[in-house]
Design a protein around this motif. Structure first.
Motif, short mmCIF file in Angstrom:
data_model
loop_
_atom_site.label_atom_id
_atom_site.label_comp_id
_atom_site.label_asym_id
_atom_site.label_seq_id
_atom_site.Cartn_x
_atom_site.Cartn_y
_atom_site.Cartn_z
N TYR A 252 0.84 -1.20 0.00
CA TYR A 252 0.00 0.00 0.00
C TYR A 252 0.87 1.25 0.00
O TYR A 252 0.64 2.19 -0.78
CB TYR A 252 -0.92 0.00 1.22
CG TYR A 252 -1.50 1.37 1.52
CD1 TYR A 252 -2.53 1.89 0.74
CD2 TYR A 252 -0.98 2.17 2.54
CE1 TYR A 252 -3.04 3.16 0.98
CE2 TYR A 252 -1.49 3.42 2.80
CZ TYR A 252 -2.52 3.92 2.01
OH TYR A 252 -3.01 5.17 2.25
N CYS A 253 1.89 1.26 0.86
CA CYS A 253 2.78 2.43 0.93
C CYS A 253 3.49 2.67 -0.40
O CYS A 253 3.61 3.82 -0.84
CB CYS A 253 3.81 2.23 2.04
SG CYS A 253 3.14 2.40 3.72
N ALA A 254 3.95 1.60 -1.03
CA ALA A 254 4.67 1.75 -2.31
C ALA A 254 3.77 2.39 -3.36
O ALA A 254 4.17 3.32 -4.07
CB ALA A 254 5.18 0.39 -2.78
N LEU A 255 2.55 1.90 -3.49
CA LEU A 255 1.62 2.46 -4.48
C LEU A 255 1.25 3.90 -4.12
O LEU A 255 1.14 4.76 -5.00
CB LEU A 255 0.38 1.59 -4.57
CG LEU A 255 0.59 0.17 -5.10
CD1 LEU A 255 -0.71 -0.62 -5.00
CD2 LEU A 255 1.08 0.19 -6.55
N LYS A 256 1.04 4.15 -2.84
CA LYS A 256 0.67 5.49 -2.40
C LYS A 256 1.79 6.50 -2.70
O LYS A 256 1.55 7.57 -3.26
CB LYS A 256 0.37 5.50 -0.90
CG LYS A 256 0.06 6.87 -0.31
CD LYS A 256 -0.21 6.72 1.19
CE LYS A 256 -0.62 8.05 1.80
NZ LYS A 256 0.50 9.00 1.86
N ILE A 257 3.02 6.14 -2.34
CA ILE A 257 4.15 7.03 -2.59
C ILE A 257 4.36 7.23 -4.09
O ILE A 257 4.58 8.34 -4.58
CB ILE A 257 5.43 6.47 -1.94
CG1 ILE A 257 5.27 6.36 -0.41
CG2 ILE A 257 6.63 7.35 -2.28
CD1 ILE A 257 5.05 7.66 0.29
N GLY A 258 4.26 6.15 -4.86
CA GLY A 258 4.43 6.27 -6.30
C GLY A 258 3.34 7.10 -6.94
O GLY A 258 3.61 7.88 -7.87
N LEU A 259 2.10 6.95 -6.47
CA LEU A 259 0.98 7.69 -7.04
C LEU A 259 1.09 9.18 -6.76
O LEU A 259 0.86 10.01 -7.65
CB LEU A 259 -0.33 7.13 -6.48
CG LEU A 259 -1.63 7.85 -6.88
CD1 LEU A 259 -1.82 7.80 -8.40
CD2 LEU A 259 -2.81 7.20 -6.18
N HIS A 260 1.46 9.53 -5.55
CA HIS A 260 1.48 10.94 -5.15
C HIS A 260 2.80 11.64 -5.42
O HIS A 260 2.88 12.86 -5.30
CB HIS A 260 1.12 11.06 -3.67
CG HIS A 260 -0.32 10.76 -3.38
ND1 HIS A 260 -1.35 11.51 -3.89
CD2 HIS A 260 -0.91 9.77 -2.65
CE1 HIS A 260 -2.51 11.01 -3.48
NE2 HIS A 260 -2.27 9.95 -2.74
N HIS A 261 3.83 10.88 -5.79
CA HIS A 261 5.15 11.49 -6.02
C HIS A 261 5.76 10.96 -7.31
O HIS A 261 6.85 10.37 -7.31
CB HIS A 261 6.06 11.22 -4.82
CG HIS A 261 5.54 11.77 -3.54
ND1 HIS A 261 5.75 13.09 -3.15
CD2 HIS A 261 4.78 11.19 -2.57
CE1 HIS A 261 5.15 13.29 -1.98
NE2 HIS A 261 4.55 12.17 -1.61
N PRO A 262 5.08 11.18 -8.43
CA PRO A 262 5.64 10.72 -9.72
C PRO A 262 6.91 11.45 -10.10
O PRO A 262 7.65 10.98 -10.98
CB PRO A 262 4.50 11.02 -10.71
CG PRO A 262 3.74 12.15 -10.09
CD PRO A 262 3.81 11.89 -8.60
N ASP A 263 7.17 12.60 -9.46
CA ASP A 263 8.41 13.31 -9.73
C ASP A 263 9.60 12.66 -9.06
O ASP A 263 10.75 13.00 -9.34
CB ASP A 263 8.29 14.76 -9.25
CG ASP A 263 7.98 14.86 -7.77
OD1 ASP A 263 7.28 13.96 -7.24
OD2 ASP A 263 8.44 15.82 -7.12
#
Length: 374
Positions: A252-263
């Motif tokens: 969940y954390c990996a997807l959340k971080i990737g989704l909100h921080h594509p930069d």
């Protein structure tokens, strides 16, 4: 002897067998109704059961690595070492790492870094979040070979579930070993793995959320951790250089971080992930009534309400044994271009290490194909 060593397990199992045999042998002698005989019977039964429970508990811990050491089991604080700056820009404000030891990779030639790589035990000190957390950094053999001396490597943040330990990732889930094998087979490029648990403010499960008043876990993973690793190792600082992967809570954390921080992260993978922050006694009050923050932690809501970026996502589930099949299908359906989504759907597989060990090899190959070093 370490908590997870086979010697400790063997001693516990041997003691349980010996006490069971002693109970069978001595029971007729303790058949009397005297206080001494009754105490003897009770003592044998209690000792046998305690030894059996200890053996079963150690076996379960060796399989799932809930605790990595005796100190971890008994909750004793461990020294983190002294934080020092590394690399270009040392002395400027920013997040840093301090190497406090190393672990030999369980691969052929693991004693020689240029052959088997190296696993550094480090402490990451987050400047923006104020969080300090231990981590393990796997450096592939190529990192130490003269032919790659000027090469920057892609890096992947690897997260456990809750309340797992970072040791789970190389002892139980065997990420470095799998990465080493994939490279040798020509199926993946050499990558640096930054392995840690999402519980950077133990014992609280923060669900990788920036909580009002702290801890700022999302800031640690999205900003501090990549900055610290880039300063200390030959890793680029662009999104294409970074990926993030995890299982369960870590997924969940990996997807959340990737989704909100594509930069910051070009690719993120959730193995057996769920898609909305848990809220229970282990998390406490994550949002303090902030409706926007709660919505932001819901990945399906975020996919519907934030502009899509050119990110890549990988999600995994199974048709039988996992509880996230429906959520995974909804996640896939809501990803919009230019983002891309891939999936691994097993016919059967529970929420456990055996399932994740089946998914990690193709997940690392997928991650390798979406990252670059330079």
């Amino acid at each position: 002897m370490g908590l997870t060593s086979n010697a400790v397990l063997a001693v516990a199992a041997g003691l349980a067998v010996a006490l069971f045999a002693a109970t069978i042998r001595l029971w007729p002698r303790l058949a009397a109704r005297t206080a001494r005989a009754v105490a003897g019977r009770a003592g044998l039964l209690l000792a046998t059961q305690l030894a059996l429970f200890a053996a079963v508990g150690l076996l379960a811990n060796n399989s799932f690595l809930f605790y990595g050491s005796w100190a971890d089991l008994f909750g004793r604080q461990q020294d983190l070492g002294t934080v020092t700056d590394h690399g270009a820009g040392a002395g400027a404000p920013g997040s840093t790492t301090a190497r406090i030891g190393s672990v030999r990779p369980d691969v052929p030639g693991g004693g020689r870094p240029a052959v088997g790589g190296r696993i550094d035990k480090v402490v990451v000190s987050g400047h923006a979040s104020g969080i300090n957390s231990a981590a393990y950094v796997y450096l592939p053999p190529e990192y130490f070979q003269p032919a790659h001396a000027g090469h920057r490597f892609p890096a992947v943040v690897v997260l456990t579930g809750y309340p797992g330990t970072a040791e789970n990732l190389f002892k139980g889930l065997r990420y470095p070993q799998t990465a080493h094998e994939r490279v040798k087979a020509g199926r993946a490029q050499p990558m640096i793995l930054v392995m840690l648990r999402p519980t950077v403010a133990p014992p609280r499960d923060t669900e990788c959320v920036d909580i009002a008043g702290g801890p700022r876990t999302e800031t640690f993973f999205a900003h501090d951790l990549p900055q610290a690793v880039t300063r200390a190792y030959r890793v680029g600082d662009r999104a294409r250089n970074w990926g993030i992967i995890g299982n369960s809570t870590g997924g969940y954390c990996a997807l959340k971080i990737g989704l909100h921080h594509p930069d910051r992260f070009a690719a993120s993978a959730g193995l057996s992930a769920y898609y909305k922050a848990a809220e229970d006694p282990t998390t406490g009050d994550l949002f303090h009534g902030d409706r926007a923050a709660r919505h932001r932690s819901d990945l399906l809501w975020s996919l519907d309400h934030r502009p899509p970026a050119a990110s890549s996502f990988l999600v995994t589930t199974s048709r039988q044994g996992e509880g996230n099949l429906r959520g995974t299908k909804e996640f896939i359906a809501r990803v919009k271009a230019p983002a891309r989504v891939s999936s691994i759907v097993l016919d059967s597989g529970g929420h456990n290490f055996n399932t994740w060990r089946r998914e990690i090899p193709p997940a690392l190959e997928w991650m390798s194909g979406r990252l670059s070093g330079n």
